[in-house]
Scaffold this motif. Structure first.
Motif, PDB file in Angstrom:
ATOM      1  N   PHE A  40      -6.699  -4.271  11.550  1.00 27.96           N
ATOM      2  CA  PHE A  40      -7.018  -3.239  12.530  1.00 27.96           C
ATOM      3  C   PHE A  40      -6.305  -3.467  13.855  1.00 27.96           C
ATOM      4  CE2 PHE A  40      -9.383  -1.869  16.259  1.00 27.96           C
ATOM      5  CZ  PHE A  40      -9.253  -0.503  16.091  1.00 27.96           C
ATOM      6  N   ASN A  41      -6.252  -4.742  14.321  1.00 21.48           N
ATOM      7  CA  ASN A  41      -5.615  -4.973  15.625  1.00 21.48           C
ATOM      8  C   ASN A  41      -4.132  -4.639  15.587  1.00 21.48           C
ATOM      9  OD1 ASN A  41      -5.005  -7.334  14.050  1.00 21.48           O
ATOM     10  ND2 ASN A  41      -4.493  -8.413  15.924  1.00 21.48           N
ATOM     11  N   GLU A  42      -3.508  -4.749  14.421  1.00 22.01           N
ATOM     12  CA  GLU A  42      -2.104  -4.370  14.280  1.00 22.01           C
ATOM     13  C   GLU A  42      -1.947  -2.852  14.363  1.00 22.01           C
ATOM     14  OE1 GLU A  42      -0.759  -8.131  11.414  1.00 22.01           O
ATOM     15  OE2 GLU A  42      -1.300  -6.211  10.532  1.00 22.01           O
ATOM     16  N   ILE A  43      -2.913  -2.126  13.786  1.00 18.50           N
ATOM     17  CA  ILE A  43      -2.894  -0.659  13.861  1.00 18.50           C
ATOM     18  C   ILE A  43      -3.142  -0.201  15.297  1.00 18.50           C
ATOM     19  CG2 ILE A  43      -4.035   1.469  13.105  1.00 18.50           C
ATOM     20  CD1 ILE A  43      -4.779   0.043  10.513  1.00 18.50           C
ATOM     21  N   SER A  44      -4.165  -0.755  15.926  1.00 18.68           N
ATOM     22  CA  SER A  44      -4.573  -0.284  17.254  1.00 18.68           C
ATOM     23  C   SER A  44      -3.536  -0.597  18.325  1.00 18.68           C
ATOM     24  CB  SER A  44      -5.927  -0.885  17.641  1.00 18.68           C
ATOM     25  OG  SER A  44      -5.824  -2.286  17.809  1.00 18.68           O
ATOM     26  N   ASN A  45      -2.749  -1.645  18.138  1.00 21.18           N
ATOM     27  CA  ASN A  45      -1.761  -2.037  19.145  1.00 21.18           C
ATOM     28  C   ASN A  45      -0.401  -1.384  18.948  1.00 21.18           C
ATOM     29  OD1 ASN A  45      -3.154  -3.885  20.920  1.00 21.18           O
ATOM     30  ND2 ASN A  45      -3.299  -5.288  19.198  1.00 21.18           N
ATOM     31  N   LEU A  46      -0.271  -0.490  17.978  1.00 19.72           N
ATOM     32  CA  LEU A  46       1.001   0.203  17.776  1.00 19.72           C
ATOM     33  C   LEU A  46       1.267   1.178  18.924  1.00 19.72           C
ATOM     34  CD1 LEU A  46       0.952   1.068  13.955  1.00 19.72           C
ATOM     35  CD2 LEU A  46       2.576  -0.453  15.114  1.00 19.72           C
ATOM     36  N   HIS A  47       2.475   1.153  19.438  1.00 20.50           N
ATOM     37  CA  HIS A  47       2.925   2.119  20.436  1.00 20.50           C
ATOM     38  C   HIS A  47       3.879   3.108  19.763  1.00 20.50           C
ATOM     39  CE1 HIS A  47       1.569  -0.199  24.096  1.00 20.50           C
ATOM     40  NE2 HIS A  47       1.488  -1.128  23.159  1.00 20.50           N
ATOM     41  N   CYS A  48       4.074   4.238  20.393  1.00 17.36           N
ATOM     42  CA  CYS A  48       4.940   5.265  19.787  1.00 17.36           C
ATOM     43  C   CYS A  48       6.354   4.742  19.545  1.00 17.36           C
ATOM     44  CB  CYS A  48       4.984   6.508  20.680  1.00 17.36           C
ATOM     45  SG  CYS A  48       3.431   7.424  20.734  1.00 17.36           S
ATOM     46  N   ASN A  49       6.864   3.929  20.476  1.00 12.04           N
ATOM     47  CA  ASN A  49       8.223   3.417  20.299  1.00 12.04           C
ATOM     48  C   ASN A  49       8.289   2.208  19.369  1.00 12.04           C
ATOM     49  OD1 ASN A  49       7.038   1.600  22.038  1.00 12.04           O
ATOM     50  ND2 ASN A  49       8.514   1.874  23.699  1.00 12.04           N
ATOM     51  N   ASP A  50       7.163   1.860  18.760  1.00  9.38           N
ATOM     52  CA  ASP A  50       7.167   0.836  17.715  1.00  9.38           C
ATOM     53  C   ASP A  50       7.483   1.447  16.349  1.00  9.38           C
ATOM     54  OD1 ASP A  50       6.493  -1.156  19.501  1.00  9.38           O
ATOM     55  OD2 ASP A  50       4.342  -0.935  19.175  1.00  9.38           O
ATOM     56  N   ILE A  51       7.582   2.778  16.300  1.00  9.67           N
ATOM     57  CA  ILE A  51       7.850   3.492  15.055  1.00  9.67           C
ATOM     58  C   ILE A  51       9.295   3.971  15.035  1.00  9.67           C
ATOM     59  CG2 ILE A  51       7.066   5.321  13.508  1.00  9.67           C
ATOM     60  CD1 ILE A  51       4.865   3.363  14.270  1.00  9.67           C
ATOM     61  N   GLU A  52      10.018   3.624  14.007  1.00  7.74           N
ATOM     62  CA  GLU A  52      11.401   4.089  13.857  1.00  7.74           C
ATOM     63  C   GLU A  52      11.540   4.781  12.505  1.00  7.74           C
ATOM     64  OE1 GLU A  52      16.011   2.390  14.026  1.00  7.74           O
ATOM     65  OE2 GLU A  52      14.304   1.016  14.251  1.00  7.74           O
ATOM     66  N   PHE A  53      11.851   6.069  12.550  1.00  5.36           N
ATOM     67  CA  PHE A  53      11.999   6.842  11.329  1.00  5.36           C
ATOM     68  C   PHE A  53      13.444   6.771  10.831  1.00  5.36           C
ATOM     69  CE2 PHE A  53       8.304   8.832  13.350  1.00  5.36           C
ATOM     70  CZ  PHE A  53       7.426   8.917  12.281  1.00  5.36           C
ATOM     71  N   LYS A  54      13.628   6.243   9.635  1.00  2.35           N
ATOM     72  CA  LYS A  54      14.935   6.223   8.981  1.00  2.35           C
ATOM     73  C   LYS A  54      14.983   7.384   7.974  1.00  2.35           C
ATOM     74  CE  LYS A  54      16.247   2.223  10.832  1.00  2.35           C
ATOM     75  NZ  LYS A  54      17.421   2.077  11.721  1.00  2.35           N
ATOM     76  N   THR A  55      16.091   7.493   7.262  1.00  3.36           N
ATOM     77  CA  THR A  55      16.246   8.595   6.305  1.00  3.36           C
ATOM     78  C   THR A  55      15.222   8.530   5.182  1.00  3.36           C
ATOM     79  OG1 THR A  55      18.622   8.615   6.744  1.00  3.36           O
ATOM     80  CG2 THR A  55      17.861   9.821   4.799  1.00  3.36           C
ATOM     81  N   ASP A  56      15.028   7.336   4.620  1.00  2.00           N
ATOM     82  CA  ASP A  56      14.146   7.204   3.462  1.00  2.00           C
ATOM     83  C   ASP A  56      13.002   6.225   3.671  1.00  2.00           C
ATOM     84  OD1 ASP A  56      15.682   4.970   3.586  1.00  2.00           O
ATOM     85  OD2 ASP A  56      16.193   4.900   1.458  1.00  2.00           O
ATOM     86  N   HIS A  57      12.807   5.772   4.901  1.00  2.00           N
ATOM     87  CA  HIS A  57      11.693   4.863   5.181  1.00  2.00           C
ATOM     88  C   HIS A  57      11.429   4.831   6.680  1.00  2.00           C
ATOM     89  CE1 HIS A  57      15.148   2.193   5.956  1.00  2.00           C
ATOM     90  NE2 HIS A  57      14.324   1.484   6.725  1.00  2.00           N
ATOM     91  N   LEU A  58      10.315   4.220   7.048  1.00  2.87           N
ATOM     92  CA  LEU A  58      10.033   4.007   8.466  1.00  2.87           C
ATOM     93  C   LEU A  58       9.849   2.516   8.726  1.00  2.87           C
ATOM     94  CD1 LEU A  58       6.709   3.421   9.009  1.00  2.87           C
ATOM     95  CD2 LEU A  58       6.572   5.813   8.411  1.00  2.87           C
ATOM     96  N   VAL A  59      10.103   2.123   9.951  1.00  3.91           N
ATOM     97  CA  VAL A  59       9.996   0.722  10.357  1.00  3.91           C
ATOM     98  C   VAL A  59       8.899   0.608  11.412  1.00  3.91           C
ATOM     99  CG1 VAL A  59      11.185  -1.276  11.323  1.00  3.91           C
ATOM    100  CG2 VAL A  59      12.459   0.394   9.955  1.00  3.91           C
ATOM    101  N   LEU A  60       7.925  -0.266  11.158  1.00  3.67           N
ATOM    102  CA  LEU A  60       6.870  -0.543  12.135  1.00  3.67           C
ATOM    103  C   LEU A  60       7.165  -1.885  12.796  1.00  3.67           C
ATOM    104  CD1 LEU A  60       3.578   0.254  10.152  1.00  3.67           C
ATOM    105  CD2 LEU A  60       4.899   1.788  11.594  1.00  3.67           C
ATOM    106  N   LYS A  61       7.155  -1.894  14.112  1.00  2.29           N
ATOM    107  CA  LYS A  61       7.303  -3.144  14.845  1.00  2.29           C
ATOM    108  C   LYS A  61       5.917  -3.658  15.200  1.00  2.29           C
ATOM    109  CE  LYS A  61       9.141  -5.235  19.058  1.00  2.29           C
ATOM    110  NZ  LYS A  61       9.801  -4.993  20.373  1.00  2.29           N
ATOM    111  N   ILE A  62       5.538  -4.790  14.633  1.00  6.77           N
ATOM    112  CA  ILE A  62       4.239  -5.406  14.918  1.00  6.77           C
ATOM    113  C   ILE A  62       4.428  -6.380  16.068  1.00  6.77           C
ATOM    114  CG2 ILE A  62       2.285  -6.668  13.963  1.00  6.77           C
ATOM    115  CD1 ILE A  62       2.784  -3.991  12.609  1.00  6.77           C
TER     116      ILE A  62
END
Length: 309
Positions: free
Chosen positions: A143-165
């Motif tokens: 949960f703490n990994e989910i709650s601490n996500l910021h919008c710029n921690d998400i990177e959308f690629k063509t066929d996948h997304l990258v989450l920065k923890i």
């Protein structure tokens, strides 16, 4: 120097150790003992007192580590290294431990059914909750990994997304971790759900805003609050469990259900590489990973089937 020494542990750990040591210090004051540096017999008597008053093994363990931490900070001899103290700690684990009450597992089919129910919803709360559920499930997130996500921690690629923890329980030196989640084709695809959520909520991909924020309703319409504040654990758990109960009304559910369910589904799928599984879940040891995985009935029965009886 003292401020740097305190930073050797996470803030929450320091708070826990401080509280545990303060309770030990009060016990010493009430009984005319010296708390710093403490004698091992004094620590042993305190642990005995905790057991006598019905405290759990977790309280005894917290007390022991709080005392150890405070003595190490002051460069004093550690009274918790005494064989007497260690034996009492073992006793607490044996007689004062409570059974682990693990949450039940939800299946991929359940989650797809849930997402189909809300497939046409444009309510930001519904889509936010589904986004948290599917990210937690597919990324094996705490949960703490989910709650601490910021919008710029998400990177959308063509066929996948990258989450920065940025911050994780297992990442004690804050080196950061990346979690890769592939783009799917079903209504439960985390990639599509996250895109949909950010579109409905008006969140921008390049901002420092928390990804999952509290919401309010005005004239029947839900919107995220403007303040950059993350969703609290209590509210997030309430929202996640409420949604999961739509498809799993009789199961024991919690925020940890998502991490355990995703890990179990992946581990029971033929061909999944065990090393990649452990890396995806950010586990350091097989023992830590195995605590989350619930082997399928087929895998458990395969053991005796292999005996050809």
């Amino acid at each position: 120097m003292s401020s740097y020494l305190l930073q050797s542990r996470a803030d929450s750990t320091v708070t826990k150790y401080k509280n545990s040591y303060n309770q030990f210090q009060r016990y010493c004051q009430e009984n005319d003992f010296i708390s710093m540096p403490a004698e091992s017999i004094c620590v042993a008597m305190y642990l005995t007192h905790l057991l006598d008053t019905g405290k759990s093994d977790n309280v005894v363990t917290a007390a022991l580590y709080g005392i150890k931490w405070r003595h190490n900070l002051n460069d004093c001899n550690d009274p918790t290294e005494s064989k007497l103290v260690k034996t009492l700690h073992d006793t607490a684990k044996r007689i004062a431990s409570k059974p682990v009450n693990k949450k039940d597992i939800v299946s991929s089919e359940m989650l797809q059914t849930l997402c189909k129910i809300f497939a046409e919803s444009s309510d930001v709360v519904d889509v936010r909750d589904l986004g948290m559920i599917m990210l937690g499930y597919s990324g094996f997130l705490r949960f703490n990994e989910i709650s601490n996500l910021h919008c710029n921690d998400i990177e959308f690629k063509t066929d996948h997304l990258v989450l920065k923890i940025r911050k994780s329980k297992t990442d004690i030196y804050r080196q950061g971790k990346e979690v890769l989640i592939s783009k799917g084709s079903s209504v439960a695809c985390p990639y599509s759900l996250l895109k949909r959520y950010m579109l409905i909520s008006g969140l921008e991909n390049n901002t420092e805003d928390f990804l999952f924020k509290p919401a309010f309703r005005s004239k029947g319409k839900a919107s995220l609050i403007k303040k950059n504040k993350k969703l609290s654990y209590t509210r997030a758990k309430e929202c996640i469990v409420k949604k999961l109960r739509v498809v799993a009304p009789d199961l024991k559910l919690g925020t940890h259900t998502l991490r355990a369910s995703g890990a179990t589904a992946a581990a029971n799928t033929p061909g999944v590489n065990d090393r990649c599984l452990k890396r995806h879940g950010r586990w350091k040891t097989d023992q830590a990973k195995d605590g989350y995985v619930d082997d399928s009935l087929e895998k458990r029965l395969f053991i005796t089937k292999s005996l050809n009886l």
